[in-house]
Design an enzyme around this catalytic site. Structure first.
Site, PDB file in Angstrom:
ATOM      1  N   CYS A 107      37.199 -12.055  37.928  1.00 51.05           N
ATOM      2  CA  CYS A 107      36.624 -11.505  36.684  1.00 51.05           C
ATOM      3  C   CYS A 107      37.080 -10.070  36.403  1.00 51.05           C
ATOM      4  O   CYS A 107      36.882  -9.576  35.292  1.00 51.05           O
ATOM      5  CB  CYS A 107      35.102 -11.582  36.727  1.00 51.05           C
ATOM      6  SG  CYS A 107      34.533 -13.281  36.870  1.00 51.05           S
ATOM      7  N   HIS A 250      32.154  -6.650  31.828  1.00 47.66           N
ATOM      8  CA  HIS A 250      32.408  -8.077  32.060  1.00 47.66           C
ATOM      9  C   HIS A 250      31.160  -8.871  31.679  1.00 47.66           C
ATOM     10  O   HIS A 250      30.057  -8.588  32.151  1.00 47.66           O
ATOM     11  CB  HIS A 250      32.783  -8.300  33.525  1.00 47.66           C
ATOM     12  CG  HIS A 250      32.776  -9.742  33.897  1.00 47.66           C
ATOM     13  ND1 HIS A 250      33.441 -10.702  33.167  1.00 47.66           N
ATOM     14  CD2 HIS A 250      32.152 -10.404  34.909  1.00 47.66           C
ATOM     15  CE1 HIS A 250      33.230 -11.885  33.718  1.00 47.66           C
ATOM     16  NE2 HIS A 250      32.458 -11.726  34.769  1.00 47.66           N
ATOM     17  N   ASN A 280      30.347 -16.735  30.443  1.00 43.41           N
ATOM     18  CA  ASN A 280      31.183 -15.908  31.312  1.00 43.41           C
ATOM     19  C   ASN A 280      32.570 -16.549  31.345  1.00 43.41           C
ATOM     20  O   ASN A 280      32.740 -17.640  31.894  1.00 43.41           O
ATOM     21  CB  ASN A 280      30.544 -15.863  32.709  1.00 43.41           C
ATOM     22  CG  ASN A 280      31.371 -15.083  33.714  1.00 43.41           C
ATOM     23  OD1 ASN A 280      32.542 -14.795  33.493  1.00 43.41           O
ATOM     24  ND2 ASN A 280      30.760 -14.751  34.842  1.00 43.41           N
TER      25      ASN A 280
HETATM   26  N1  COA Z   1      18.383 -24.242  35.310  1.00 48.31           N
HETATM   27  C1  COA Z   1      17.153 -24.194  35.871  1.00 48.31           C
HETATM   28  N2  COA Z   1      16.909 -23.635  37.074  1.00 48.31           N
HETATM   29  C2  COA Z   1      17.966 -23.111  37.724  1.00 48.31           C
HETATM   30  C3  COA Z   1      19.277 -23.140  37.204  1.00 48.31           C
HETATM   31  C4  COA Z   1      19.454 -23.739  35.935  1.00 48.31           C
HETATM   32  N3  COA Z   1      20.666 -23.798  35.345  1.00 48.31           N
HETATM   33  N4  COA Z   1      20.110 -22.525  38.071  1.00 48.31           N
HETATM   34  C5  COA Z   1      19.357 -22.133  39.116  1.00 48.31           C
HETATM   35  N5  COA Z   1      18.067 -22.495  38.904  1.00 48.31           N
HETATM   36  C6  COA Z   1      16.913 -22.273  39.771  1.00 48.31           C
HETATM   37  C7  COA Z   1      17.271 -22.256  41.250  1.00 48.31           C
HETATM   38  O1  COA Z   1      17.300 -23.567  41.784  1.00 48.31           O
HETATM   39  C8  COA Z   1      16.143 -21.447  41.815  1.00 48.31           C
HETATM   40  O2  COA Z   1      15.001 -22.243  41.956  1.00 48.31           O
HETATM   41  P1  COA Z   1      13.998 -22.019  43.205  1.00 48.31           P
HETATM   42  O3  COA Z   1      13.470 -20.604  43.034  1.00 48.31           O
HETATM   43  O4  COA Z   1      12.978 -23.082  43.006  1.00 48.31           O
HETATM   44  O5  COA Z   1      14.834 -22.171  44.435  1.00 48.31           O
HETATM   45  C9  COA Z   1      15.859 -20.417  40.714  1.00 48.31           C
HETATM   46  O6  COA Z   1      16.403 -20.976  39.498  1.00 48.31           O
HETATM   47  C10 COA Z   1      16.481 -19.082  40.963  1.00 48.31           C
HETATM   48  O7  COA Z   1      17.853 -19.302  41.391  1.00 48.31           O
HETATM   49  P2  COA Z   1      18.891 -18.145  41.462  1.00 48.31           P
HETATM   50  O8  COA Z   1      20.264 -18.675  41.814  1.00 48.31           O
HETATM   51  O9  COA Z   1      18.344 -17.073  42.345  1.00 48.31           O
HETATM   52  O10 COA Z   1      18.883 -17.733  39.920  1.00 48.31           O
HETATM   53  P3  COA Z   1      19.268 -16.390  39.253  1.00 48.31           P
HETATM   54  O11 COA Z   1      18.131 -15.884  38.507  1.00 48.31           O
HETATM   55  O12 COA Z   1      19.973 -15.464  40.208  1.00 48.31           O
HETATM   56  O13 COA Z   1      20.349 -16.874  38.174  1.00 48.31           O
HETATM   57  C11 COA Z   1      22.736 -16.834  37.892  1.00 48.31           C
HETATM   58  C12 COA Z   1      21.539 -17.524  38.584  1.00 48.31           C
HETATM   59  C13 COA Z   1      24.037 -17.483  38.374  1.00 48.31           C
HETATM   60  C14 COA Z   1      22.559 -17.020  36.407  1.00 48.31           C
HETATM   61  C15 COA Z   1      22.685 -15.327  38.241  1.00 48.31           C
HETATM   62  O14 COA Z   1      22.534 -15.177  39.631  1.00 48.31           O
HETATM   63  C16 COA Z   1      23.895 -14.561  37.815  1.00 48.31           C
HETATM   64  O15 COA Z   1      24.226 -14.496  36.646  1.00 48.31           O
HETATM   65  N6  COA Z   1      24.540 -13.874  38.774  1.00 48.31           N
HETATM   66  C17 COA Z   1      25.625 -12.958  38.498  1.00 48.31           C
HETATM   67  C18 COA Z   1      26.893 -13.639  38.225  1.00 48.31           C
HETATM   68  C19 COA Z   1      27.966 -12.600  38.107  1.00 48.31           C
HETATM   69  O16 COA Z   1      27.731 -11.413  38.034  1.00 48.31           O
HETATM   70  N7  COA Z   1      29.168 -12.955  38.109  1.00 48.31           N
HETATM   71  C20 COA Z   1      30.187 -11.906  38.043  1.00 48.31           C
HETATM   72  C21 COA Z   1      31.395 -12.325  38.672  1.00 48.31           C
HETATM   73  S1  COA Z   1      31.884 -13.884  38.042  1.00 48.31           S
END
Ligand code: COA
Length: 329
Positions: A107, A250, A280
């Site tokens: 990224c 980004h 993204n």
């Molecule tokens: N729909 C519903 N629930 C979802 C889901 C979806 N699409 N994706 C994950 N969940 C759930 C998980 O299973 C978890 O459930 P649990 O608490 O019962 O275990 C909960 O949501 C939290 O999961 P988590 O992975 O911690 O979610 P998050 O709030 O961190 O969001 C991303 C996930 C990927 C959106 C987020 O972490 C993100 O954007 N990270 C940064 C990515 C980034 O910066 N990339 C840059 C380089 S590419």
């Protein structure tokens, strides 16, 4: 000097509601956790080089010239592991014969490529360089991984850089780039390289050929590294946080963009937000956001702009520029 800009998105749009039919998720979860409303996805058989060619052609049109000395392609999803895709794209654009190479910083790829192109120009090896960032990221997504499926999209953005003077609008400031290989396991596609050449393991699993991300940990590192790199870049340029008119970070996640702005003490209204429409798009996200902001008037000539990114590797970077007058292709 930034002298042309273009972008291209594959026509197929996938909404949150459509994803909710395939995954255990909802429009509400995706909007509130990521800020994303829709993303564009390549049709089967549409390679990254096609997106790159379309965006590159528009950047050349915007620059009003085809007089280009080198072509750089930032991508995580080359058409093939070998050869690089940039020579194919250069050939398709009628720029065969010039040096053309791929660059992979996930990224952060666009900022790495921009810095490389600016350095090539400063070294006087080239007067004009076409920098393209293109991703068919959906081709890496595991159909059973809902958290990646809702975040990523496909697309391409491109800019033309030309020789100029450091005080002209469009001059790229000194880039701050960094990496930390101890974080290599945060964002991976494990199979297909020399370490694990075979996509399918002896027990029949093929999950290793897909993208995998430890989202929460990435979020934390991304906020810190983008904020630090931006501070360093502003210090080089001699700008205070309040001097920044637009921050183009980004486009990973809306909450993440707000955290970066908060850490930097930059008003959230100064964030350029494009991820709601495209998700993204990895390396392509910054030039896609810039092109859209230039077209919509969110960026106008004279704006003091800072660009920042974080990606797999881990890699990160930031740079500054005064926005120039650019024709929309
Ligand atoms: N729909 C519903 N629930 C979802 C889901 C979806 N699409 N994706 C994950 N969940 C759930 C998980 O299973 C978890 O459930 P649990 O608490 O019962 O275990 C909960 O949501 C939290 O999961 P988590 O992975 O911690 O979610 P998050 O709030 O961190 O969001 C991303 C996930 C990927 C959106 C987020 O972490 C993100 O954007 N990270 C940064 C990515 C980034 O910066 N990339 C840059 C380089 S590419």
């Amino acid at each position: 000097m930034l002298s042309g800009i273009g972008s291209w998105l594959p026509p197929r749009i996938v909404t949150n509601d459509e994803l909710a039919q395939r995954h255990d998720t909802s429009d509400h979860w995706i909007r509130t956790r990521t800020g994303i409303v829709a993303r564009h996805i390549v049709s089967p058989g549409m390679p990254t080089s096609h997106l790159a060619e379309q965006a590159g052609a528009r950047a050349l049109q915007s620059a009003g010239t085809r007089d280009i000395d080198a072509v750089l392609l930032a991508t995580t999803t080359p058409d093939r592991l070998c050869p690089a895709s940039a020579p194919k794209v250069a050939h398709a654009l009628g720029l065969g014969g010039r040096p053309a190479f791929d660059l992979d910083a996930v990224c952060s790829g666009f900022l790495y490529a921009l810095s490389t192109a600016a350095s090539i120009i400063v070294s006087e090896a080239a007067d004009r360089v076409l920098v393209i960032a293109a991703e068919a990221f959906s081709t890496l997504i595991n159909p059973s991984d809902r958290s990646s499926a809702v975040v990523f999209g496909d697309g391409a953005g491109a800019v033309v850089l030309r020789a100029g003077t450091p005080d002209e609008p469009g001059a790229i400031g000194r880039s701050v780039l960094g990496s930390d290989g101890s974080l290599a396991d945060l964002i991976t596609v494990l199979a297909g390289g020399s370490e694990q050449p075979h996509a399918t393991s002896p027990d029949g699993h093929d999950d290793n050929r897909y993208f995998s991300m430890r989202g929460r940990a990435v979020f934390h590192h991304a906020v810190n590294r983008m904020s630090e790199a931006t501070r360093a870049s502003l210090a080089h340029t001699g700008w205070a946080a309040e001097d920044v008119d637009r921050i183009v970070a980004h486009q990973a996640n809306l909450r993440l963009l707000h955290s970066v702005a908060e850490q930097l003490n930059i008003a959230p209204e100064r964030l350029v937000v494009h991820l709601d429409r495209v998700g993204n798009t990895a390396a392509a996200s910054i030039p896609l956001a810039l092109e859209h902001a230039n077209r919509s008037g969110a960026l106008v000539p004279g704006h003091r702009v800072v660009l920042t990114a974080f990606g797999g590797g881990a890699t990160w970077g930031a740079t500054t520029l005064i926005w120039p007058s650019l024709t929309c292709a």
